[in-house]
Write a protein that holds these residues in place. Structure first.
Motif, PDB file in Angstrom:
ATOM      1  N   GLY A  94       0.732  -1.214  -0.014  1.00 49.71           N
ATOM      2  CA  GLY A  94       0.084   0.126   0.275  1.00 49.71           C
ATOM      3  C   GLY A  94       0.882   1.238   0.042  1.00 49.71           C
ATOM      4  N   PHE A  95       2.004   1.222   0.658  1.00 50.06           N
ATOM      5  CA  PHE A  95       2.857   2.390   0.987  1.00 50.06           C
ATOM      6  C   PHE A  95       3.324   2.479  -0.482  1.00 50.06           C
ATOM      7  N   ILE A  96       3.859   1.476  -1.247  1.00 48.46           N
ATOM      8  CA  ILE A  96       4.626   1.552  -2.613  1.00 48.46           C
ATOM      9  C   ILE A  96       3.540   2.352  -3.266  1.00 48.46           C
ATOM     10  N   ILE A  97       2.308   1.784  -3.630  1.00 49.62           N
ATOM     11  CA  ILE A  97       1.287   2.204  -4.240  1.00 49.62           C
ATOM     12  C   ILE A  97       1.049   3.743  -4.057  1.00 49.62           C
ATOM     13  N   TRP A  98       0.877   4.010  -2.888  1.00 54.05           N
ATOM     14  CA  TRP A  98       0.875   5.478  -2.624  1.00 54.05           C
ATOM     15  C   TRP A  98       2.012   6.309  -3.096  1.00 54.05           C
ATOM     16  N   LEU A  99       3.162   5.916  -2.710  1.00 54.49           N
ATOM     17  CA  LEU A  99       4.194   6.582  -3.010  1.00 54.49           C
ATOM     18  C   LEU A  99       4.481   6.694  -4.614  1.00 54.49           C
ATOM     19  N   ILE A 100       4.222   5.820  -5.415  1.00 50.44           N
ATOM     20  CA  ILE A 100       3.997   5.821  -7.006  1.00 50.44           C
ATOM     21  C   ILE A 100       3.061   7.138  -7.381  1.00 50.44           C
ATOM     22  N   LEU A 105       3.707  10.588  -9.238  1.00 50.14           N
ATOM     23  CA  LEU A 105       3.093  10.993 -10.445  1.00 50.14           C
ATOM     24  C   LEU A 105       2.120  12.421 -10.486  1.00 50.14           C
ATOM     25  N   ALA A 106       1.739  12.467  -9.192  1.00 48.98           N
ATOM     26  CA  ALA A 106       0.776  13.901  -9.051  1.00 48.98           C
ATOM     27  C   ALA A 106       1.858  14.908  -9.092  1.00 48.98           C
ATOM     28  N   THR A 114      -8.493  14.459  -7.406  1.00 43.95           N
ATOM     29  CA  THR A 114      -9.028  13.611  -7.949  1.00 43.95           C
ATOM     30  C   THR A 114      -8.501  12.196  -7.792  1.00 43.95           C
ATOM     31  N   GLY A 115      -7.221  12.368  -7.530  1.00 44.94           N
ATOM     32  CA  GLY A 115      -6.428  11.055  -6.998  1.00 44.94           C
ATOM     33  C   GLY A 115      -6.091  10.202  -8.453  1.00 44.94           C
ATOM     34  N   TRP A 116      -6.044   9.026  -8.320  1.00 46.58           N
ATOM     35  CA  TRP A 116      -5.600   8.204  -9.468  1.00 46.58           C
ATOM     36  C   TRP A 116      -6.565   8.240 -10.672  1.00 46.58           C
ATOM     37  N   ILE A 117      -7.597   8.472 -10.659  1.00 43.78           N
ATOM     38  CA  ILE A 117      -8.636   8.858 -11.675  1.00 43.78           C
ATOM     39  C   ILE A 117      -8.186   9.842 -12.604  1.00 43.78           C
ATOM     40  N   GLY A 118      -7.707  10.980 -11.696  1.00 43.68           N
ATOM     41  CA  GLY A 118      -7.286  12.223 -12.386  1.00 43.68           C
ATOM     42  C   GLY A 118      -6.220  12.205 -13.012  1.00 43.68           C
ATOM     43  N   LEU A 119      -5.135  11.576 -12.373  1.00 44.43           N
ATOM     44  CA  LEU A 119      -3.939  11.272 -12.840  1.00 44.43           C
ATOM     45  C   LEU A 119      -4.133  10.360 -14.247  1.00 44.43           C
TER      46      LEU A 119
END
Length: 75
Positions: A16-22, A26-27, A54-59
């Motif tokens: 979860g931390f790795i996904i958050w960091l990526i 990117l943001a 918007t988080g991941w969807i916006g990215l």
């Protein structure tokens, strides 16, 4: 049994931390790209906030669809 549960929880936390960091990297990159665009400061602020909220969807929308079109939309 308790050790196995702990190991699985630790793996999930690290993943979860790795996904958050990526996502955070990117943001930040997307916001820096927007700041370099030839648009007004108000539009830069609007697009930056939109990307961060918007988080991941916006990215995903930014990188796959809107990255090259923002300057035209914001004129």
């Amino acid at each position: 049994m308790l050790q196995r549960k702990f190991n699985q929880t630790l793996k999930n936390t690290i993943m979860g931390f790795i996904i958050w960091l990526i996502g955070a990297i990117l943001a930040i990159k997307a916001v820096l790209d927007v700041c370099k665009m030839n648009i007004s400061t108000a539009w830069k602020l609007i697009w930056s906030i939109l990307l961060l909220v918007t988080g991941w969807i916006g990215l995903a929308v930014y990188y796959f669809f809107a990255k090259d079109k923002i300057e035209g939309w914001s004129k």
